[in-house]
Enzyme design. Sequence first.
Site, PDB file in Angstrom:
ATOM      1  N   CYS B 104       1.655  -0.267   0.796  1.00 19.70           N
ATOM      2  CA  CYS B 104       1.375  -1.578   1.313  1.00 19.70           C
ATOM      3  C   CYS B 104       0.906  -1.382   2.869  1.00 19.70           C
ATOM      4  O   CYS B 104      -0.373  -1.076   2.947  1.00 19.70           O
ATOM      5  CB  CYS B 104       2.975  -2.436   1.506  1.00 19.70           C
ATOM      6  SG  CYS B 104       2.863  -4.206   1.653  1.00 19.70           S
ATOM      7  N   HIS B 238       4.755  -2.165  -4.342  1.00 24.59           N
ATOM      8  CA  HIS B 238       5.808  -1.207  -3.936  1.00 24.59           C
ATOM      9  C   HIS B 238       6.614  -0.305  -4.822  1.00 24.59           C
ATOM     10  O   HIS B 238       7.488  -0.830  -5.207  1.00 24.59           O
ATOM     11  CB  HIS B 238       7.094  -1.979  -3.158  1.00 24.59           C
ATOM     12  CG  HIS B 238       6.507  -2.732  -1.909  1.00 24.59           C
ATOM     13  ND1 HIS B 238       6.725  -1.982  -0.591  1.00 24.59           N
ATOM     14  CD2 HIS B 238       5.868  -3.646  -1.521  1.00 24.59           C
ATOM     15  CE1 HIS B 238       6.082  -2.747   0.165  1.00 24.59           C
ATOM     16  NE2 HIS B 238       5.715  -3.625  -0.119  1.00 24.59           N
ATOM     17  N   GLU B 240       8.724   2.246  -4.343  1.00 25.21           N
ATOM     18  CA  GLU B 240      10.114   2.408  -4.007  1.00 25.21           C
ATOM     19  C   GLU B 240      11.297   1.311  -4.260  1.00 25.21           C
ATOM     20  O   GLU B 240      12.390   1.356  -4.382  1.00 25.21           O
ATOM     21  CB  GLU B 240      10.277   2.603  -2.495  1.00 25.21           C
ATOM     22  CG  GLU B 240      10.057   1.788  -1.417  1.00 25.21           C
ATOM     23  CD  GLU B 240       8.714   0.701  -1.318  1.00 25.21           C
ATOM     24  OE1 GLU B 240       7.915   1.173  -1.916  1.00 25.21           O
ATOM     25  OE2 GLU B 240       8.555   0.197  -0.365  1.00 25.21           O
TER      26      GLU B 240
END
Lengths: 773, 269
Positions: B104, B238, B240
Amino acid sequence: MFSKVNVPFELYEIKILDADDGRLLKISQELGLALSLDEMRRIQDYFHKKGRNPYDIEIQSIAQAWSEHCCYKSSKYYLKKYLFGISADYVISAIEEDAGVAEFDEEYAYVVALESHNHPSAIEPYGGAATGIGGILRDVLCMGAQPIALVDPLFFGNPDTSEDEIPAGTKHPLYLLSGVVSGIRDYGNRVGIPTVSGLLFFDESYLTNCIVNVGCVGIARKNRIIHSRAGNAGDIFILAGGLTGRDGIHGVTFASAELDEKSEELRSAVQLGNPIIKEPIIHACLEIVEKELLTGMKDLGGGGLSCVVGEMALSAGFGAEVHLEKVLLKEENMAPWEIWVSESQERMMVTVEPKHVDEVLYIFQKWDVPATIIGSVTAEKTLRVFHHGYKIYEMDIEFVTSGVEYCRQYASLKETVDETDSTAPPESYEEALLEILKHPNVASKEWVIRQYDHEVRASTFLRPLQGRLNLEGHGDASIIKPTISSKGLAITVAVNPWLIKKNPYWGTASAFDELVRNLTAVNSTPHSFADCLNFGNPEKEKRMGEFVDCVEALGWMARGMKIPCLSGNVSFYNETPYGSIAPTPTLLGIGIIEDIKNAITSDFKKRRNAIVLVGETRKEFGGSVYSRIFRMNGKVPRTSPEKLKNYSNTLLESFREFDVKSCHDLSEGGLAVALAEMCIASGMGARINLSEMKDETYTKLFSESNTRWLTEVSERELEDYISFFKSRNLTASSIGNTGGDVLEFTDGKFSFEIPLEEAEKAWRTGLTRFTGW
Amino acid sequence: MQKEDLKIAVIRIEGTNCEEETVMAFRNLGVFSEAVHLKQFYSDMIRDSEQRSLTDYNCIVFPGGFSAGDYVRAGAVFSARIKSVLRDDLRDFINSGYPVLGICNGFQILAELGALPGFDEDKPVGKQEMALGINDSNRFECRPSLLKHENRGKCVFTKALEKEIVMFPVAHAEGKVIFPAGKEEDYIDRLRKNDQIVFRYVDAGGNYAGYPWNPNGSIYNIAGLCNVRGNVLGLMPHPERVFFDYYRKNEIGDGRTIFESVIEYLLSL
């Protein structure tokens, strides 16, 4: 009235000792103190005893401390009488501090705070809302907690208000909406705390006074909870964070009076927020907490330094000495009283033992957070302020900080509400349902929700939007997994101002009912709540009556359910010459789910499953969407803690006993809307047969009776599921099946249907037809 | 290299805000990882025990967030600071084959640094050749995105990825991949030829689609790409946030493989 003191900076003596009543009021007015004559007289008496006139900084300080905003002078009496003191063994700290604390598990506690930021947002929506987020984050942070979630219930005037209906000095609801949402977005997203729940409600009563409430939930290790009080005499006060400027002077006194068309000129009362200062402050404070270097911590909010120093010292039973020239300033030549009451954002006060001062300053410096020593804690309960060596303030802390308390007169509305039912069936059921689905209070809030990062921190497990990817519907609550354990915190917000406007007592009881419904719908056990009570001018008996009715109902429900109130905020004076807001007691609810894997979402999961209505439907249309759209009168829904407890506990039990695929609570728009939302979120229709229920068809579909949910179970389990409720003398009715691409309703010989696509379009565009996408 | 020798840095400044979950993703796989403030690489005020050098680490990550507020342009301030204090170290780091991940805001930083698309193997940090522009919707949006994995084996962060389509959420206002005007086709050809395209946005049916599936209007539906050597990956979505299953019905989420892949790669060095 004033005379300049011979010191090398701006300081005035305020001549109150020989002032008459007229003069006292004039002083209050000219200095912008918002103090009443009685209060001015009390100050006069105090200084008579001291044998001198006060300095400007002293009288300004008192005005901050005695403002409605800081000392709850109108509300305290009734809050104590009805709401406080609901005990539960897991409560660690309730009401007393900036945020409430309750046990999460053996090691951790969660922290909750909820407050209003109404007046600033009405004047400067972007900055007002952003600083609201900043303030609530600090409230949670100063307990030593990592903020993990934000919520933002918002209330505006009707979006279709035409320009010529907008009173002078008022901004259009859509302008305010867009400014407030952008402010929350740009601040919340930047600090990296997910915004997971909220409310968006439109009513004409908010036209001149929008309501912006912000809430925050945090998580802390139990043995690292920090209190908002100094440790010991000799401790050092360190002020950290943003610099102090002239922004936000008189914010609290501004919040403690009605707005009018000249309020626009008070922009200086709105503070400026900076999330990129805030973000490192969070890290720095949490590092200092983790290393156990603090004795106390409190954020600077309303009243600035003047409130924080006094409150931290007094609650520890000490006094303080402050050297104002040490405070880092944004601009030169600020008068000492301005430094003292400035509400500049992004500031935290910590108290530290002298031996830890260097380490604390190093950590702040590492995070590029300005921090300076500004004073120390003293043994006697006196507060002294010095500026460049001159003593400019000396008062007993108790006199200033303990504030005043009123037992205001009120006129309860309980007996006077006209609830005669004048409802009738709609001319067309199809059109009525579509009309309700596209009402902006019912329609999809995706436009708002997507602008907030609801997943940052990677701990959001149930999101505010649930169902098909990119075609989700509304969930009842979000769930955050705050630690590595599989235990989760469910977070939701509830209030329906239409019900409360119609009947404050039963409307508030309904809000509490909805709070519990939302939490149980996702399979969490209601654990605690926080409230933000937004009302009009408490000096008017009717407004005060609304307040007392609400608080009484809230206390009755909460006590009966044994759900403690952890934290709260009262916002009065949400009133302008055009009228008062609908009473708005916003509730933030917290539930606990032992294993997040068991969470239940609101979208239907499988075709040909059975749909069950849990709960009892009555003809209760007062304040309902149906009655508002078709301009009818009716009775506001009733409830009771006993009934709510029975149903919610049994529902939770049914989630353990049966494989319940989805669940959604019934609120605005009743059964028809809840069903439509479940269908839209899943992209599958439903075939509903209402014949088993009593009452007229429109009551079955649109009544907003409390304590009801829709659930989805397999056909195989249906019979046992229904008997499970019946065996406990509770009502559960099989009302149809999932599947198909229409919403089909049958009641005896009567039937109608709406293509799912059409219902979805109405619901998805109900808000965006005003806001654009 | 042994697993216990691996050290991974997630680099933060004020306003980065996805560092903790990114650190946790590596730690959950049993690898040492820490969030490191950029100041720890160069500032005199930092104590010795907290000073760091890029050579202390085997992999670095630029996490998501709003570094320095992103008021100028996303990633502009963070990348300018890196250029002034860490440019040569970063060049050597990439040249040595160590992996760099930008998620990002991190992707925006790598683009600003000229580390992506990174056509020139000899100049892994250089002139800026792409930008992440403001979304077509003209605002920040948080939504799920479906990504088709199209890398044929070059990218060290997706070598272990078996699924063809994964779901990583996006949350950004500036994520639209833009190449220099007039050179778009040429860039895309080179990226394809060099096997630098890693993820492309698709709809629920697996087809390249427009908004909202392509959430920002990226050219060629590009969601993530790697440098010519394959050791620098930038992506807007994302991973994660989906280390665990999006619905948490089981422990394994789509994003986990990104972190597993790079660990496998490091162990093979």
